[in-house]
Motif scaffolding. Structure first.
Motif, PDB file in Angstrom:
ATOM      1  N   ILE A  63       0.868  -1.172   0.000  1.00  0.00           N
ATOM      2  CA  ILE A  63       0.000   0.000   0.000  1.00  0.00           C
ATOM      3  C   ILE A  63       0.904   1.221   0.000  1.00  0.00           C
ATOM      4  O   ILE A  63       1.851   1.305   0.784  1.00  0.00           O
ATOM      5  N   THR A  64       0.610   2.173  -0.864  1.00  0.00           N
ATOM      6  CA  THR A  64       1.409   3.393  -0.943  1.00  0.00           C
ATOM      7  C   THR A  64       0.584   4.587  -0.474  1.00  0.00           C
ATOM      8  O   THR A  64      -0.564   4.766  -0.893  1.00  0.00           O
ATOM      9  N   PHE A  65       1.193   5.386   0.423  1.00  0.00           N
ATOM     10  CA  PHE A  65       0.582   6.618   0.914  1.00  0.00           C
ATOM     11  C   PHE A  65       1.470   7.769   0.447  1.00  0.00           C
ATOM     12  O   PHE A  65       2.666   7.790   0.750  1.00  0.00           O
ATOM     13  N   LYS A  66       0.899   8.710  -0.258  1.00  0.00           N
ATOM     14  CA  LYS A  66       1.677   9.821  -0.792  1.00  0.00           C
ATOM     15  C   LYS A  66       1.057  11.151  -0.417  1.00  0.00           C
ATOM     16  O   LYS A  66      -0.119  11.399  -0.652  1.00  0.00           O
ATOM     17  N   THR A  67       1.884  12.009   0.203  1.00  0.00           N
ATOM     18  CA  THR A  67       1.477  13.375   0.527  1.00  0.00           C
ATOM     19  C   THR A  67       2.359  14.320  -0.292  1.00  0.00           C
ATOM     20  O   THR A  67       3.294  13.872  -0.965  1.00  0.00           O
ATOM     21  N   PRO A  68       2.133  15.622  -0.236  1.00  0.00           N
ATOM     22  CA  PRO A  68       2.976  16.549  -0.996  1.00  0.00           C
ATOM     23  C   PRO A  68       4.460  16.459  -0.657  1.00  0.00           C
ATOM     24  O   PRO A  68       5.310  16.829  -1.479  1.00  0.00           O
ATOM     25  N   SER A  69       4.784  15.954   0.532  1.00  0.00           N
ATOM     26  CA  SER A  69       6.197  15.925   0.936  1.00  0.00           C
ATOM     27  C   SER A  69       6.731  14.540   1.289  1.00  0.00           C
ATOM     28  O   SER A  69       7.930  14.370   1.512  1.00  0.00           O
ATOM     29  N   THR A  70       5.863  13.538   1.356  1.00  0.00           N
ATOM     30  CA  THR A  70       6.287  12.223   1.828  1.00  0.00           C
ATOM     31  C   THR A  70       5.637  11.105   1.031  1.00  0.00           C
ATOM     32  O   THR A  70       4.492  11.222   0.601  1.00  0.00           O
ATOM     33  N   VAL A  71       6.417  10.022   0.871  1.00  0.00           N
ATOM     34  CA  VAL A  71       5.873   8.805   0.271  1.00  0.00           C
ATOM     35  C   VAL A  71       6.184   7.653   1.210  1.00  0.00           C
ATOM     36  O   VAL A  71       7.340   7.455   1.610  1.00  0.00           O
ATOM     37  N   VAL A  72       5.170   6.894   1.594  1.00  0.00           N
ATOM     38  CA  VAL A  72       5.340   5.743   2.477  1.00  0.00           C
ATOM     39  C   VAL A  72       4.729   4.520   1.790  1.00  0.00           C
ATOM     40  O   VAL A  72       3.596   4.564   1.312  1.00  0.00           O
ATOM     41  N   GLN A  73       5.492   3.445   1.761  1.00  0.00           N
ATOM     42  CA  GLN A  73       5.000   2.200   1.167  1.00  0.00           C
ATOM     43  C   GLN A  73       5.104   1.089   2.198  1.00  0.00           C
ATOM     44  O   GLN A  73       6.162   0.879   2.794  1.00  0.00           O
ATOM     45  N   LEU A  74       4.003   0.388   2.430  1.00  0.00           N
ATOM     46  CA  LEU A  74       3.948  -0.686   3.414  1.00  0.00           C
ATOM     47  C   LEU A  74       3.640  -2.003   2.726  1.00  0.00           C
ATOM     48  O   LEU A  74       2.731  -2.078   1.899  1.00  0.00           O
ATOM     49  N   GLY A  75       4.394  -3.029   3.082  1.00  0.00           N
ATOM     50  CA  GLY A  75       4.124  -4.362   2.565  1.00  0.00           C
ATOM     51  C   GLY A  75       3.412  -5.202   3.607  1.00  0.00           C
ATOM     52  O   GLY A  75       3.235  -4.786   4.756  1.00  0.00           O
ATOM     53  N   GLY A  76       3.005  -6.406   3.243  1.00  0.00           N
ATOM     54  CA  GLY A  76       2.336  -7.279   4.192  1.00  0.00           C
ATOM     55  C   GLY A  76       0.884  -6.914   4.402  1.00  0.00           C
ATOM     56  O   GLY A  76       0.325  -6.062   3.711  1.00  0.00           O
ATOM     57  N   GLN A  77       0.270  -7.555   5.408  1.00  0.00           N
ATOM     58  CA  GLN A  77      -1.152  -7.348   5.665  1.00  0.00           C
ATOM     59  C   GLN A  77      -1.427  -6.303   6.748  1.00  0.00           C
ATOM     60  O   GLN A  77      -2.582  -6.053   7.096  1.00  0.00           O
ATOM     61  N   SER A  78      -0.381  -5.706   7.316  1.00  0.00           N
ATOM     62  CA  SER A  78      -0.578  -4.702   8.358  1.00  0.00           C
ATOM     63  C   SER A  78       0.608  -3.750   8.361  1.00  0.00           C
ATOM     64  O   SER A  78       1.573  -3.935   7.630  1.00  0.00           O
ATOM     65  N   GLY A  79       0.528  -2.727   9.182  1.00  0.00           N
ATOM     66  CA  GLY A  79       1.602  -1.756   9.270  1.00  0.00           C
ATOM     67  C   GLY A  79       1.068  -0.392   9.641  1.00  0.00           C
ATOM     68  O   GLY A  79      -0.151  -0.187   9.756  1.00  0.00           O
ATOM     69  N   THR A  80       1.983   0.573   9.833  1.00  0.00           N
ATOM     70  CA  THR A  80       1.604   1.919  10.232  1.00  0.00           C
ATOM     71  C   THR A  80       2.419   2.951   9.455  1.00  0.00           C
ATOM     72  O   THR A  80       3.631   2.782   9.292  1.00  0.00           O
ATOM     73  N   ALA A  81       1.761   3.982   8.998  1.00  0.00           N
ATOM     74  CA  ALA A  81       2.430   5.116   8.358  1.00  0.00           C
ATOM     75  C   ALA A  81       2.092   6.366   9.154  1.00  0.00           C
ATOM     76  O   ALA A  81       0.921   6.611   9.450  1.00  0.00           O
ATOM     77  N   GLN A  82       3.115   7.128   9.526  1.00  0.00           N
ATOM     78  CA  GLN A  82       2.864   8.328  10.323  1.00  0.00           C
ATOM     79  C   GLN A  82       3.458   9.542   9.620  1.00  0.00           C
ATOM     80  O   GLN A  82       4.569   9.500   9.102  1.00  0.00           O
ATOM     81  N   PHE A  83       2.703  10.627   9.640  1.00  0.00           N
ATOM     82  CA  PHE A  83       3.109  11.856   8.987  1.00  0.00           C
ATOM     83  C   PHE A  83       3.260  12.947  10.056  1.00  0.00           C
ATOM     84  O   PHE A  83       2.343  13.738  10.293  1.00  0.00           O
ATOM     85  N   GLY A  84       4.423  12.936  10.698  1.00  0.00           N
ATOM     86  CA  GLY A  84       4.700  13.897  11.760  1.00  0.00           C
ATOM     87  C   GLY A  84       3.695  13.837  12.880  1.00  0.00           C
ATOM     88  O   GLY A  84       3.251  12.764  13.292  1.00  0.00           O
ATOM     89  N   ASP A  85       3.320  15.021  13.372  1.00  0.00           N
ATOM     90  CA  ASP A  85       2.326  15.117  14.444  1.00  0.00           C
ATOM     91  C   ASP A  85       0.918  15.304  13.894  1.00  0.00           C
ATOM     92  O   ASP A  85      -0.019  15.543  14.648  1.00  0.00           O
ATOM     93  N   VAL A  86       0.787  15.201  12.560  1.00  0.00           N
ATOM     94  CA  VAL A  86      -0.498  15.518  11.932  1.00  0.00           C
ATOM     95  C   VAL A  86      -1.410  14.307  11.795  1.00  0.00           C
ATOM     96  O   VAL A  86      -2.594  14.357  12.120  1.00  0.00           O
ATOM     97  N   LEU A  87      -0.833  13.180  11.332  1.00  0.00           N
ATOM     98  CA  LEU A  87      -1.694  12.048  10.991  1.00  0.00           C
ATOM     99  C   LEU A  87      -0.955  10.719  11.115  1.00  0.00           C
ATOM    100  O   LEU A  87       0.245  10.629  10.858  1.00  0.00           O
ATOM    101  N   LYS A  88      -1.720   9.713  11.508  1.00  0.00           N
ATOM    102  CA  LYS A  88      -1.206   8.346  11.596  1.00  0.00           C
ATOM    103  C   LYS A  88      -2.219   7.425  10.921  1.00  0.00           C
ATOM    104  O   LYS A  88      -3.415   7.524  11.178  1.00  0.00           O
ATOM    105  N   VAL A  89      -1.725   6.537  10.042  1.00  0.00           N
ATOM    106  CA  VAL A  89      -2.602   5.608   9.331  1.00  0.00           C
ATOM    107  C   VAL A  89      -2.178   4.186   9.672  1.00  0.00           C
ATOM    108  O   VAL A  89      -1.025   3.805   9.472  1.00  0.00           O
ATOM    109  N   THR A  90      -3.109   3.404  10.175  1.00  0.00           N
ATOM    110  CA  THR A  90      -2.850   2.013  10.526  1.00  0.00           C
ATOM    111  C   THR A  90      -3.583   1.097   9.558  1.00  0.00           C
ATOM    112  O   THR A  90      -4.787   1.275   9.325  1.00  0.00           O
TER     113      THR A  90
END
Length: 298
Positions: free
Chosen positions: A255-282
Motif C-alpha cells: 500500500i502506498t501513501f503519498k502526501t505533498p512531501s512524503t511517500v510511504v510504502q507498506l508491505g504485508g497485511q498490516s503496518g503503520t504510516a505516520q506523517f509527523g504530528d499531523v496524521l497516523k494511518v494504521t
C-alpha cells in the motif's frame, strides 16, 4: 596490735569504695549506645515520581527494541531473500517507518514533567539532546533515497539509531545513589526486568485471501476530515484527514501513501504510516481486493 588491725580494715574499705566508683561508670544492661544513630527510614516515593520513572523506563525500553529491530532490518537489506522484496523496497519501508518511531519516543520524553530530582532531570535533558540531534538527521533522509543507494542509506540511518544509547549515568546507576529514585524504580511497572515495550492493539489480521473485516465508516472517506476514521479502500483514492491530503493506492503486494512531501510504502497485511504530528494511518487488514485503514491523530 589492735591499732595495726584497724589500719588494715580501713585500707580494705578504701579499696572497696574506689572499686564501687569505677563500677558506676558502666552502662546498665539493655540501655542503647548513646553514640549510635538509628538510620532514617526512606519515605515512600510520590505517585508523580513513580510515573516519571516509569515513563523513563518505557522510553528506554522502546529505544532498546528499536536499536535491535534496526540492526535486524539492516541485515535483511544487505542479504534480501531472493523470493521476497528487493533491497530497495525493504529500504523504502525501513526509511518510512524508522523516523516516526524515533519521533514518538522523543514526544513521550518531552511530555515528562521535571522529576524534582536534579540528577534525574539532567538524564532527561541528555536523552532529549540525543534524540533531537538524531531526529534532525533523520528529517534529511527521504524514503526515495532507497532507490539511489539502498544499503548505504539504510546503514546511515541504522548508525543514527544505534547512537541512541542511554546517557551516563543512566537511570539504574542513579537509583544506587538516590533512595527516592530507587523506591520509585521498584514500584514502577515499566521498570520490571524483562518487560517489553507497550504495543498498540490492532484488530486481528485475516487470511490474505479471506474477507476483510467491516470498516466502521465503510467507504465514506469524508468521515476522515477530522482525522479520525476507519474506511475501506479498494481503488486509488485521495483522502483528506486532519487537513492533510493523502493519496492512497492499494496494490497486490503493498500500500502506498503519498502526501505533498512524503511517500510511504507498506508491505504485508498490516503496518503503520505516520506523517509527523499531523496524521497516523494504521493498516487494520489487507487482501488482494483492498484494505481497511484506520486514520488517527498521533
Amino acid at each position: 596490735m589492735f591499732k595495726n588491725r584497724s589500719v588494715t580494715v580501713a585500707a580494705a574499705g578504701l579499696v572497696l569504695a574506689v572499686g564501687g566508683c569505677g563500677g558506676g561508670t558502666q552502662e546498665k544492661a539493655g540501655e542503647p549506645d548513646q553514640g549510635s544513630v538509628a538510620p532514617t527510614p526512606t519515605r515512600a516515593p510520590s505517585k508523580a515520581l513513580v510515573a516519571w520513572v516509569g515513563g523513563m523506563c518505557e522510553s528506554t525500553t522502546a529505544l532498546k527494541a528499536l536499536r535491535a529491530d534496526s540492526a535486524a532490518e539492516l541485515k535483511e537489506i544487505r542479504n534480501p531473500d531472493e523470493a521476497g522484496p528487493s533491497a530497495e523496497h525493504l529500504t523504502f519501508s525501513y526509511l518510512s517507518r524508522t523516523p516516526p518511531a524515533v519521533e514518538e519516543v522523543e514526544r513521550d520524553l518531552k511530555d515528562l514533567d521535571p522529576s524534582g530530582v536534579p540528577a534525574a532531570d539532567r538524564l532527561l535533558d541528555a536523552w532529549l539532546e540525543k534524540l533531537e540531534r538524531v531526529v534532525r538527521e533523520l528529517d534529511r533522509v527521504s524514503p526515495s533515497a532507497a532507490f539511489d543507494d539502498a544499503e548505504g542509506t539504510a546503514a546511515h540511518v541504522d548508525k543514527l539509531v544505534q547512537s541512541l544509547t542511554p546517557p551516563k549515568p543512566d537511570l539504574p546507576a542513579l537509583t544506587k545513589k538516590d533512595p527516592r529514585l530507587a523506591a520509585a524504580y521498584k514500584r514502577a511497572e515499566q521498570c520490571a526486568p524483562g518487560r517489553q515495550p507497550a504495543e498498540e492493539t490492532v484488530s486481528p489480521v485475516p487470511d490474505p485471501s479471506g474477507p476483510l473485516p467491516k470498516a466502521a465508516d465503510g467507504r465514506n472517506t469524508d468521515a476522515c476530515s477530522d482525522g479520525e476514521c476507519e474506511v475501506l479502500v479498494t481503488s486509488p483514492v485521495r483522502i483528506t484527514a486532519n487537513g492533510l491530503a493523502v493519496n492512497v493506492a492499494v496494490m497486490k503486494e503493498s500500500i502506498t501513501f503519498k502526501t505533498p512531501s512524503t511517500v510511504v510504502q507498506l508491505g504485508g497485511q498490516s503496518g503503520t504510516a505516520q506523517f509527523g504530528d499531523v496524521l497516523k494511518v494504521t493498516v487494520v487488514a489487507r487482501n488482494e481486493g483492498g484494505a481497511v485503514l484506520r486514520f488517527t491523530i498521533p
